[in-house]
Write a protein that holds these residues in place. Structure first.
Motif, mmCIF file in Angstrom:
data_model
loop_
_atom_site.group_PDB
_atom_site.id
_atom_site.type_symbol
_atom_site.label_atom_id
_atom_site.label_comp_id
_atom_site.label_asym_id
_atom_site.label_seq_id
_atom_site.Cartn_x
_atom_site.Cartn_y
_atom_site.Cartn_z
ATOM 1 N N GLN A 1 21.326 78.560 85.015
ATOM 2 C CA GLN A 1 22.790 78.531 85.156
ATOM 3 C C GLN A 1 23.409 78.716 83.770
ATOM 4 O OE1 GLN A 1 24.460 75.520 87.789
ATOM 5 N NE2 GLN A 1 22.551 75.512 88.959
ATOM 6 N N CYS A 2 23.355 77.665 82.922
ATOM 7 C CA CYS A 2 23.924 77.843 81.578
ATOM 8 C C CYS A 2 22.995 78.671 80.697
ATOM 9 C CB CYS A 2 24.203 76.492 80.924
ATOM 10 S SG CYS A 2 22.720 75.654 80.297
ATOM 11 N N GLY A 3 21.694 78.647 80.974
ATOM 12 C CA GLY A 3 20.741 79.470 80.235
ATOM 13 C C GLY A 3 20.156 78.817 78.996
ATOM 14 N N TYR A 4 20.589 77.602 78.671
ATOM 15 C CA TYR A 4 20.112 77.016 77.410
ATOM 16 C C TYR A 4 18.610 76.724 77.435
ATOM 17 C CZ TYR A 4 20.319 74.610 72.990
ATOM 18 O OH TYR A 4 20.121 74.274 71.678
ATOM 19 N N CYS A 5 18.118 76.280 78.577
ATOM 20 C CA CYS A 5 16.689 75.949 78.663
ATOM 21 C C CYS A 5 15.835 77.180 78.942
ATOM 22 C CB CYS A 5 16.454 74.932 79.785
ATOM 23 S SG CYS A 5 16.647 75.654 81.448
ATOM 24 N N THR A 6 16.474 78.300 79.278
ATOM 25 C CA THR A 6 15.763 79.444 79.858
ATOM 26 C C THR A 6 14.716 80.081 78.942
ATOM 27 O OG1 THR A 6 17.767 79.832 81.145
ATOM 28 C CG2 THR A 6 16.106 81.565 81.183
ATOM 29 N N ARG B 1 18.893 70.893 82.609
ATOM 30 C CA ARG B 1 20.027 70.015 82.931
ATOM 31 C C ARG B 1 20.848 70.583 84.091
ATOM 32 N NH1 ARG B 1 21.957 66.367 79.142
ATOM 33 N NH2 ARG B 1 23.415 65.823 80.780
ATOM 34 N N CYS B 2 20.764 71.908 84.302
ATOM 35 C CA CYS B 2 21.526 72.523 85.393
ATOM 36 C C CYS B 2 20.794 72.409 86.726
ATOM 37 C CB CYS B 2 21.794 73.992 85.090
ATOM 38 S SG CYS B 2 22.756 74.264 83.609
ATOM 39 N N GLY B 3 19.540 72.002 86.695
ATOM 40 C CA GLY B 3 18.804 71.793 87.942
ATOM 41 C C GLY B 3 18.428 73.064 88.664
HETATM 42 S S1 FES Z 1 19.976 76.591 83.005
HETATM 43 FE FE1 FES Z 1 21.244 75.105 82.040
HETATM 44 S S2 FES Z 1 19.815 73.677 81.275
HETATM 45 FE FE2 FES Z 1 18.610 75.009 82.449
#
Ligand code: FES
Ligand code: FES
Length: 219
Positions: free
Chosen positions: A145-150, A197-199
């Motif tokens: 979703q936000c892409g930070y963990c991607t 965190r976005c699940g």
């Molecule tokens: S996509 Fe947002 S933390 Fe994984």
């Protein structure tokens, strides 16, 4: 804002400089040393250490504070900011890169420990014109979703499929003598070090399952 009498310094400049020096004075020595190590520049009084490794196929020679983490060397020194810093304590997986083909939390290891290593970051897996199959599958299955963990998720996922291919068991592998299965349970366990965190977990599992299944059929 007016200049102070007889100088070219404004009151605002003076206030900012005062605030900065007060902050530095209030920082404990360890925090100051960590701040130096983080930006990759040697701390005053500490000789820099030279190290060389290959990142995404390009040989890199660095001169670093010996306490610089591999993550900070990549992000702050080589400007490869695709690898993310989440916790900086080995708990989120956002900083995962491939080191000599194996995944590693780059925040937990010092850059100078990896002389001669082959390192692959998310920038080296694929390009916008030629995505790695795992990158393409994450897009297809909305594995973010936000892409930070991607970036960390994708590097980890690539390594997970290699580990399964090599027959390495995980904590949930039932038969240690048999080849591990590409099951949802196995993928969830093996990816449990990568927090989102976005699940987006179920879509991430779908993406890995698709790439793993395609690789299995091609083998
Ligand atoms: S996509 Fe947002 S933390 Fe994984
Ligand atoms: S930033 Fe390395 S594990 Fe979180």
């Amino acid at each position: 804002m007016e200049d102070l009498p007889g100088t070219k310094i404004s009151r605002r400049d003076l206030l900012i400089a005062g605030a900065l020096s007060a902050t530095a004075a209030a920082m404990p020595p360890v925090a100051l040393a960590q701040a130096h190590a983080q930006d990759g520049a040697p701390s005053p009084g500490l000789p820099p250490v030279r190290c060389a490794f290959t990142v995404n196929g390009v040989r890199q020679e660095l001169s670093l504070d010996a306490r610089t983490s591999l993550l900070d060397a990549l992000r702050e020194h080589l400007r490869l900011t695709g690898t993310k810093k989440g916790c900086d304590h080995g708990q989120c997986g956002a900083c995962t890169v491939l080191l000599d083909g194996r995944r590693i939390n780059s925040c937990l290891t010092l850059a100078v420990m990896h002389e001669g290593a082959q390192i692959t970051t998310i920038e080296g897996l694929g390009t916008p014109d030629k995505l790695h199959p795992m990158q393409a599958a994450f897009i297809k299955h909305d594995g973010y979703q936000c892409g930070y963990c991607t970036p960390g998720q994708i590097c980890s996922a690539v390594a997970v499929l290699d580990e399964i291919r090599q027959g390495k068991p995980s904590h949930v592998t039932q038969d240690l003598a048999a080849r591990p299965l590409l099951s949802v349970e196995e993928i969830r366990e093996r990816m449990s070090g990568n927090i989102c965190r976005c699940g987006a977990y179920s879509n991430i599992v779908d993406a890995i399952t698709e790439v793993g299944g395609a690789a299995g059929r091609a083998a």
